[in-house]
Design a protein around this motif. Sequence first.
Motif, mmCIF file in Angstrom:
data_model
loop_
_atom_site.group_PDB
_atom_site.id
_atom_site.type_symbol
_atom_site.label_atom_id
_atom_site.label_comp_id
_atom_site.label_asym_id
_atom_site.label_seq_id
_atom_site.Cartn_x
_atom_site.Cartn_y
_atom_site.Cartn_z
ATOM 1 N N PHE A 143 0.828 -1.200 0.000
ATOM 2 C CA PHE A 143 0.000 0.000 0.000
ATOM 3 C C PHE A 143 0.866 1.255 0.000
ATOM 4 O O PHE A 143 0.627 2.194 -0.758
ATOM 5 N N ARG A 144 1.886 1.248 0.854
ATOM 6 C CA ARG A 144 2.770 2.418 0.942
ATOM 7 C C ARG A 144 3.536 2.647 -0.364
ATOM 8 O O ARG A 144 3.732 3.787 -0.780
ATOM 9 N N ARG A 145 3.982 1.569 -1.003
ATOM 10 C CA ARG A 145 4.683 1.703 -2.290
ATOM 11 C C ARG A 145 3.723 2.259 -3.349
ATOM 12 O O ARG A 145 4.081 3.119 -4.149
ATOM 13 N N ARG A 146 2.519 1.778 -3.361
ATOM 14 C CA ARG A 146 1.563 2.165 -4.377
ATOM 15 C C ARG A 146 1.194 3.646 -4.263
ATOM 16 O O ARG A 146 1.062 4.345 -5.267
ATOM 17 N N TYR A 147 1.009 4.130 -3.048
ATOM 18 C CA TYR A 147 0.542 5.496 -2.855
ATOM 19 C C TYR A 147 1.639 6.444 -2.369
ATOM 20 O O TYR A 147 1.364 7.603 -2.076
ATOM 21 N N GLY A 148 2.880 5.989 -2.281
ATOM 22 C CA GLY A 148 4.005 6.841 -1.954
ATOM 23 C C GLY A 148 3.953 7.410 -0.550
ATOM 24 O O GLY A 148 4.368 8.532 -0.322
ATOM 25 N N ILE A 149 3.451 6.642 0.376
ATOM 26 C CA ILE A 149 3.353 7.103 1.758
ATOM 27 C C ILE A 149 4.551 6.602 2.540
ATOM 28 O O ILE A 149 4.858 5.407 2.539
ATOM 29 N N ASP A 150 5.266 7.523 3.193
ATOM 30 C CA ASP A 150 6.408 7.143 4.032
ATOM 31 C C ASP A 150 5.944 6.941 5.465
ATOM 32 O O ASP A 150 5.081 7.662 5.965
ATOM 33 N N ALA A 151 6.541 5.993 6.121
ATOM 34 C CA ALA A 151 6.135 5.694 7.495
ATOM 35 C C ALA A 151 6.622 6.710 8.443
ATOM 36 O O ALA A 151 7.593 7.156 8.699
#
Length: 81
Positions: free
Chosen positions: A73-81
Amino acid sequence: MQHGIHPTYRPVVFRDRSADLVFISGSTLTGEETTEIDGRSYPVIDVDVSSASHPFWTGQGRVLDTEGRVEKFRRRYGIDA
């Protein structure tokens, strides 16, 4: 406890036809069909699933692989933790 407002609690036969299992338990359910076990007559309730036919209890259940879903999900939407 008020008298006359509670359903009758009595032994009832639960039958799982898919696993060919019959067991007696207490319940307030009523059934139109009856069966005789050990010389006593009990109402019968047919159940779809019991411990004898449920995939979790029989070992036939599947475990879904959930590892990596958050990272995907993070890779797909470019969200950094």
